[in-house]
Design a protein around this motif. Sequence first.
Motif, short mmCIF file in Angstrom:
data_model
loop_
_atom_site.label_atom_id
_atom_site.label_comp_id
_atom_site.label_asym_id
_atom_site.label_seq_id
_atom_site.Cartn_x
_atom_site.Cartn_y
_atom_site.Cartn_z
N CYS A 108 0.86 -1.18 0.00
CA CYS A 108 0.00 0.00 0.00
C CYS A 108 0.90 1.23 0.00
O CYS A 108 1.84 1.31 0.79
N LEU A 149 -5.83 -0.61 3.35
CA LEU A 149 -4.51 -1.24 3.47
C LEU A 149 -4.53 -2.52 4.28
O LEU A 149 -3.51 -3.16 4.43
N VAL A 201 3.45 -1.11 4.00
CA VAL A 201 2.86 0.20 3.79
C VAL A 201 3.98 1.21 3.59
O VAL A 201 4.88 1.32 4.43
#
Length: 115
Positions: free
Chosen positions: A5, A58, A64
């Motif tokens: 993400c 996410l 991330v």
Amino acid sequence: MRGVCIVGKGLIGGSLGLALRRLEDRVHVTAVTRTEADAEAATARGAADRSGTQLEGLRDCELVLVATPSPQAARTFEQLGQVPPAPTLLPRFATVHPPITQTARALPPHARLPA
């Protein structure tokens, strides 16, 4: 890798998304942007497989990447700390300033930062 993400789809986030998408089916890229128009643009130009404006998107990501401008980065880390995904690594692609670092270090255990 299950999925990546990218929070922030400006120059850095967009470039990361385009590079990761070259890995084809080995990596699924999700973009989180401030507006729906930005989200649609990220998907349309091939920088993400899917995109939206909510950090809850996410949950399926194991990595991330935070690529937001510095003034927004601390707030982004605070918001990420409230989303309980699987263990997640949160690299910092924004310029690091003390308030951002302090906020990131205060995240709950599920949101790990690299040393």
